[in-house]
Write a protein that holds these residues in place. Structure first.
Motif, PDB file in Angstrom:
ATOM      1  N   LYS A  78      50.730  47.318  29.126  1.00 53.61           N
ATOM      2  CA  LYS A  78      51.466  46.732  30.000  1.00 53.61           C
ATOM      3  C   LYS A  78      51.390  45.210  30.377  1.00 53.61           C
ATOM      4  O   LYS A  78      52.393  44.412  30.082  1.00 53.61           O
ATOM      5  N   MET A  79      50.366  44.662  30.197  1.00 53.94           N
ATOM      6  CA  MET A  79      49.874  43.204  30.438  1.00 53.94           C
ATOM      7  C   MET A  79      50.263  42.462  29.260  1.00 53.94           C
ATOM      8  O   MET A  79      51.029  41.559  29.449  1.00 53.94           O
ATOM      9  N   ILE A  80      50.298  43.108  28.056  1.00 54.95           N
ATOM     10  CA  ILE A  80      50.405  42.429  26.935  1.00 54.95           C
ATOM     11  C   ILE A  80      51.955  42.410  26.826  1.00 54.95           C
ATOM     12  O   ILE A  80      52.463  41.300  26.224  1.00 54.95           O
ATOM     13  N   VAL A  81      52.701  43.396  26.876  1.00 51.95           N
ATOM     14  CA  VAL A  81      54.076  43.350  26.643  1.00 51.95           C
ATOM     15  C   VAL A  81      54.940  42.270  27.769  1.00 51.95           C
ATOM     16  O   VAL A  81      55.821  41.848  27.382  1.00 51.95           O
ATOM     17  N   ASP A  82      54.232  42.392  28.890  1.00 56.01           N
ATOM     18  CA  ASP A  82      54.919  41.546  29.829  1.00 56.01           C
ATOM     19  C   ASP A  82      54.620  40.152  29.710  1.00 56.01           C
ATOM     20  O   ASP A  82      55.568  39.143  30.192  1.00 56.01           O
ATOM     21  N   LEU A  83      53.760  39.647  28.936  1.00 52.81           N
ATOM     22  CA  LEU A  83      53.657  38.200  28.263  1.00 52.81           C
ATOM     23  C   LEU A  83      54.961  37.749  27.835  1.00 52.81           C
ATOM     24  O   LEU A  83      55.080  36.603  27.874  1.00 52.81           O
ATOM     25  N   LEU A  84      55.702  38.701  27.030  1.00 52.12           N
ATOM     26  CA  LEU A  84      56.826  38.115  26.358  1.00 52.12           C
ATOM     27  C   LEU A  84      58.068  38.649  26.983  1.00 52.12           C
ATOM     28  O   LEU A  84      59.084  38.290  26.555  1.00 52.12           O
ATOM     29  N   ALA A  85      58.009  39.240  28.037  1.00 57.13           N
ATOM     30  CA  ALA A  85      58.881  40.003  28.846  1.00 57.13           C
ATOM     31  C   ALA A  85      59.614  38.809  29.776  1.00 57.13           C
ATOM     32  O   ALA A  85      58.790  38.404  30.569  1.00 57.13           O
ATOM     33  N   LYS A  86      61.054  39.025  29.973  1.00 55.18           N
ATOM     34  CA  LYS A  86      61.789  38.131  31.125  1.00 55.18           C
ATOM     35  C   LYS A  86      61.467  38.731  32.429  1.00 55.18           C
ATOM     36  O   LYS A  86      61.285  38.262  33.328  1.00 55.18           O
ATOM     37  N   SER A  87      61.509  40.189  32.551  1.00 49.89           N
ATOM     38  CA  SER A  87      61.348  41.002  33.929  1.00 49.89           C
ATOM     39  C   SER A  87      60.001  41.778  33.584  1.00 49.89           C
ATOM     40  O   SER A  87      59.966  42.757  32.978  1.00 49.89           O
ATOM     41  N   LYS A  88      58.998  41.464  34.639  1.00 41.35           N
ATOM     42  CA  LYS A  88      57.603  41.989  34.479  1.00 41.35           C
ATOM     43  C   LYS A  88      57.632  43.012  35.622  1.00 41.35           C
ATOM     44  O   LYS A  88      56.966  42.739  36.776  1.00 41.35           O
ATOM     45  N   THR A  89      58.486  44.080  35.453  1.00 40.83           N
ATOM     46  CA  THR A  89      58.543  44.950  36.677  1.00 40.83           C
ATOM     47  C   THR A  89      57.676  46.350  36.296  1.00 40.83           C
ATOM     48  O   THR A  89      57.431  46.761  35.346  1.00 40.83           O
ATOM     49  N   ILE A  90      57.199  47.107  37.457  1.00 38.21           N
ATOM     50  CA  ILE A  90      56.430  48.367  37.295  1.00 38.21           C
ATOM     51  C   ILE A  90      57.036  48.998  38.642  1.00 38.21           C
ATOM     52  O   ILE A  90      57.211  48.412  39.718  1.00 38.21           O
ATOM     53  N   SER A  91      57.432  50.223  38.680  1.00 40.27           N
ATOM     54  CA  SER A  91      57.827  51.141  39.577  1.00 40.27           C
ATOM     55  C   SER A  91      56.669  51.468  40.685  1.00 40.27           C
ATOM     56  O   SER A  91      55.622  51.102  40.308  1.00 40.27           O
TER      57      SER A  91
END
Length: 311
Positions: A78-91
């Protein structure tokens, strides 16, 4: 007071707001996570194929590698994917599950390291009774105890957080869900909860660390009675364990043995013990342990032999 919860998801600030830095971190941490998976799986394969399960040391080392994979897998992808994601959300539910997983596997690792220290204490200080004390039945019970202890610790942490009301804001200044950053978002006084959380984590972390230091000291003192060859072999094994203990417990102590507060350094420290430590553990145990290296050579030698016969 009735619980009010208007928050359905959380937003991470992440490791860096700089896109260039985030791209570099993405590459580096992707490589680190790949090493975690491959190195720990290699140790598990070596223990299984090399028939090292009969030794309590490698019995616990196998499960330490398994826990390292699970521990990092609850945060790293999740941390790695969020590095390139515009929206760093988690439910909200995902956040609670992540919090549970981090503390469950983190605490289980602490207990496994403590059990491994006891195993080496018995092996070096009571060698004649070693096989009697560390028989398979007792090893299984000790392993079960580490899982139960980890579960009880994490369920207490999650229960304390779940009963709190969250009515906004929902932005977490962190890269994954952990107790202290989440507590800061609760719209109620969290002083008592913070004290219980710190006491829970602090007692386990500090208590285990003290036990490990005492056992290491006793082992090092008792080595004076052994031959030079025996001392070298024991120091090689114990040195690996002491290095892993220091690498794991130093950041844990910084994060959890303190009042309910957060620092700017928390994110880097969290990255260290959720990604760096699980990557270093198998490297330390393999590079400093002659028996593991020998078993790996036999494993690869067997693989080459099979491939040659197959051709």
């Amino acid at each position: 007071m009735e619980k009010i919860n208007n928050v359905t998801d959380f937003i991470f600030w992440g490791l860096s707001q700089n896109p260039e830095v985030a791209k570099v971190c993405f590459v580096v941490f992707s490589l680190f996570y790949t090493v975690i998976l491959l190195a720990n799986l290699l140790i598990m394969l070596t223990v299984c194929v090399g028939n090292l399960f009969k030794s309590p040391m490698y019995f616990f080392l196998n499960y330490l590698s398994f826990v390292d994979i699970c521990y990092s897998s609850f945060t790293a992808p999740k941390m790695i994917v969020d590095l390139l994601a515009k929206s760093k959300t988690i439910s909200y539910v995902g956040c609670m599950l992540q919090l549970f997983g981090v503390h469950f596997f983190g605490c289980t690792e602490i207990f496994i390291l403590t059990v491994m220290a006891y195993d080496w204490y018995v092996a070096i200080c009571k060698p004649l009774h070693y096989m009697t004390i560390m028989d398979r039945d007792r090893c299984n019970k000790m392993l079960l105890g580490t899982w139960v202890g980890g579960f009880l610790h994490s369920i207490i942490q999650v229960t304390l957080v779940v009963q709190l009301p969250f009515c906004g804001p929902n932005e977490i200044d962190h890269c994954f869900c952990d107790v202290h950053p989440v507590l800061e978002l609760a719209c109620t006084d969290t002083y008592v909860v913070g004290v219980v959380v710190t006491a829970n984590s602090g007692t386990i972390t500090l208590g285990s660390f003290v036990i490990l230091l005492i056992s290491s000291t006793v082992i090092l003192v008792s080595l004076r009675k052994h031959s030079a060859e025996g001392r070298c072999k024991a120091l090689s094994t114990c040195g690996s364990h002491i290095a892993v203990v220091i690498i794991f417990f130093a950041p844990c102590t910084f994060m959890y043995i303190r009042p309910e507060t957060t620092f700017s350094e928390d994110k880097m420290v969290a990255v260290f013990f959720t990604i760096i430590t699980p990557m270093l553990n198998p490297l330390i145990y393999t590079l400093r342990n002659a028996e593991v290296k020998h078993a790996m050579k036999k494993l690869w030698g067997r693989k080459i032999f099979w491939e040659a016969n197959g051709k």
